[in-house]
Design an enzyme around this catalytic site. Structure first.
Site, mmCIF file in Angstrom:
data_model
loop_
_atom_site.group_PDB
_atom_site.id
_atom_site.type_symbol
_atom_site.label_atom_id
_atom_site.label_comp_id
_atom_site.label_asym_id
_atom_site.label_seq_id
_atom_site.Cartn_x
_atom_site.Cartn_y
_atom_site.Cartn_z
ATOM 1 N N GLU A 80 -0.819 2.623 3.561
ATOM 2 C CA GLU A 80 -0.071 3.035 4.742
ATOM 3 C C GLU A 80 0.032 1.858 5.702
ATOM 4 O O GLU A 80 -0.981 1.222 6.024
ATOM 5 C CB GLU A 80 -0.771 4.215 5.423
ATOM 6 C CG GLU A 80 -0.289 4.556 6.813
ATOM 7 C CD GLU A 80 1.179 4.935 6.871
ATOM 8 O OE1 GLU A 80 1.907 4.371 7.725
ATOM 9 O OE2 GLU A 80 1.606 5.783 6.067
ATOM 10 N N GLU A 139 12.048 11.130 1.943
ATOM 11 C CA GLU A 139 13.228 10.693 2.684
ATOM 12 C C GLU A 139 13.743 9.330 2.265
ATOM 13 O O GLU A 139 14.887 8.974 2.561
ATOM 14 C CB GLU A 139 12.925 10.708 4.192
ATOM 15 C CG GLU A 139 14.154 10.618 5.060
ATOM 16 C CD GLU A 139 13.848 10.683 6.550
ATOM 17 O OE1 GLU A 139 14.753 10.410 7.365
ATOM 18 O OE2 GLU A 139 12.696 11.021 6.918
ATOM 19 N N ARG A 141 22.624 22.415 10.644
ATOM 20 C CA ARG A 141 22.333 21.412 11.665
ATOM 21 C C ARG A 141 23.553 20.570 12.050
ATOM 22 O O ARG A 141 23.777 20.295 13.220
ATOM 23 C CB ARG A 141 21.202 20.499 11.184
ATOM 24 C CG ARG A 141 19.848 21.149 11.232
ATOM 25 C CD ARG A 141 18.780 20.211 10.708
ATOM 26 N NE ARG A 141 17.443 20.746 10.957
ATOM 27 C CZ ARG A 141 16.326 20.144 10.576
ATOM 28 N NH1 ARG A 141 16.394 18.986 9.920
ATOM 29 N NH2 ARG A 141 15.156 20.669 10.831
#
Length: 500
Positions: free
Chosen positions: A68, A467, A327
């Protein structure tokens, strides 16, 4: 010049490590000085990365590592409202909700406007119950109430009690560590390492990295015995990249993402020849408030209240949209709310306090001046300079729709309102979209293998989830569908890498 200097420094570091590795070149495995080695290497610690780590161990992996780049684990995944659309769960059955993966996929295809992938959406939807149970096995606790979200034909958004993605991330992180997964922060992914045949055999990592100081730390080479899973998220905070895709998304446009969402994995996979897909499809959140930064408390408030509340144009005092449409539909309509000079004139979400108080978000939006309480319609009209007569008529009409169960204005699903009348006192929040999610990314197949632009075939040893990938949702992603997709393809990537 900065890019050239960074490249030269990278080259020097690589040479010091034992081999010169330009970004798009390959090397003989025996020529590389490896500083670290793991069976499975995962880049990113959000929903996708953690799901991949846990599933890898379930599939027999003995040595899994998560790298990370930021100082904290979780990335964007910790910042959402803790909602995930799953179908066929025990909780849905308890509430007698009729739903199926096929229904969910049909809703998503409609929202995707012809660009979504039925194949990949089906993979995600069919793994929904497995992923729901995986998070519960890790310790996530879900509310008994299931939420109706925009664009869905069934009520399927399951929410953890914390009402935050942290309620899923923290239990998963704890579980991964118990399973022996190595987890480290401040390790930024720099480049893929491939052998002469083009197979990804490892990564270069900037160890000791501090965000914003791109030359901090030292470059190390990490070998991946089975493969590399990229789960670095989107590029919502890379203003140059997002503006190149959509010129309207300048630095003046707010963003709900964590600041580390800069597209590192996406950019490097493109450099390695992966296929970019739908990069211009960048979604803005229609539940955002202009009165706070980031994701904020207002998102939770509006997400809870949209089904039984109304959104009002301040110029007319009238509704202008279906408050639970998809959305993109809502965000596009909200951004059109402007004053006579063309300046933003954010719409108003008007909610009944007697229902809004059932969600803890109400206390936060009132405390931080993201929303305000009013005892009458007259008080709302005066405070926000809204025409009183049409506003009063709109509220009366809305309450009539509650009685009849039909919305003749915009066709809103009135079963979602659950018979809740709009009566005083009212809680009112302003609405203005913020950049939220990148539908575009790297192309993958149903096995989460990254596909090469030159051949259309998988790049050996390279997998991606979440994503950072593109083409799944098309033009518009439905609410609460990112979490299940990230979890599902994290699981898929893990299964695939263990088969490699």
């Amino acid at each position: 010049m900065q890019n050239r200097r960074s490249f030269l420094k990278f080259g020097a570091s690589a040479a010091a490590a034992g081999v010169m590795l330009p970004m798009t070149a390959s090397a003989k495995a025996e020529e590389i000085k490896w500083d670290d080695e793991h069976e499975v290497v995962i880049i990113g610690s959000g929903f996708a990365g953690l799901a991949a780590a846990i599933e890898s161990t379930r599939q027999g992996a003995k040595d899994v590592a998560i790298f990370e780049k930021m100082a904290m684990f979780g990335g964007n995944s910790t910042l959402n409202a803790g909602q995930a659309c799953f179908t066929g769960t025990a909780l849905q059955k308890k509430h007698n909700i009729q739903d199926s993966p096929e229904m969910m996929v049909a809703d998503q295809l409609k929202s995707g406007r012809g660009y979504a992938s039925k194949e990949l959406l089906t993979v995600s939807a069919e793994l929904g119950d497995y992923c729901y149970q995986l998070t519960k096995d890790c310790g996530s606790v879900y509310r008994d109430h299931i939420i109706t979200t925009g664009g869905h034909s069934a009520t399927r958004a399951h929410q953890v009690v914390e009402r935050s993605g942290a309620g899923i991330i923290q239990p998963m992180l704890k579980t991964a560590r118990k399973l022996g997964v190595k987890t480290v922060t401040r390790h930024k992914f720099e480049h893929l390492i491939r052998d002469k045949k083009g197979r990804v055999i490892g990564v270069q990592i900037r160890k000791g990295y501090h965000f914003g100081h791109e030359d901090s730390g030292e470059i190390i080479n990490v070998k991946a015995q089975r493969g590399v899973i990229i789960a670095t998220g989107g590029f919502g905070y890379n203003i140059a990249l997002r503006q190149a895709q959509d010129p309207t998304l300048t630095a003046e446009v707010g963003c709900t993402n964590a600041k580390g969402a800069t597209g590192d994995g996406l950019i490097e996979m493109m450099a390695a020849g992966a296929t970019p897909l739908h990069l211009a499809f960048i979604q803005s959140g229609p539940w955002a408030s202009p009165d706070e930064g980031g994701f904020g408390y207002g998102a939770g408030f509006s997400l809870y209240n949209f089904p039984h509340s109304i959104a009002i144009d301040r110029n007319t005092g009238q509704r202008f949209m279906n408050e639970i449409a998809d959305r993109k539909t809502r965000a596009d309509l909200e951004i059109q709310r402007r004053d006579k000079d063309g300046n933003p004139n954010p719409a108003l979400l008007i909610a009944p306090k007697h229902e809004a108080k059932n969600d803890p978000s109400m206390e936060h939006v009132l405390e931080y001046n993201v929303a305000w309480e009013f005892e009458s319609v007259e008080a709302i009209a005066k405070h926000f300079d809204v025409p009183l007569k049409p506003l009063k008529q709109q509220i009366a009409d809305w309450n009539g729709y509650i009685d009849t169960g039909v919305d003749p204005q915009f066709g809103k699903r009135m079963d979602a309102a659950r018979g809740v009348k709009l009566t005083p006192p009212f809680i009112v929040q302003r609405l203005w979209p913020k950049v939220h999610y990148c539908q575009g990314g790297i192309q993958i197949n149903r096995k989460a293998e990254v596909l090469a632009a030159k051949t259309g075939k998988p790049i050996p040893g390279l997998f991606a989830a979440g994503e950072v990938t593109g083409g799944i949702h098309g033009v518009s992603r439905l609410g609460a569908c990112a979490t299940p997709e990230c979890l599902a393809f994290g699981v898929v990537a893990a299964r695939s890498v263990m088969e490699a």
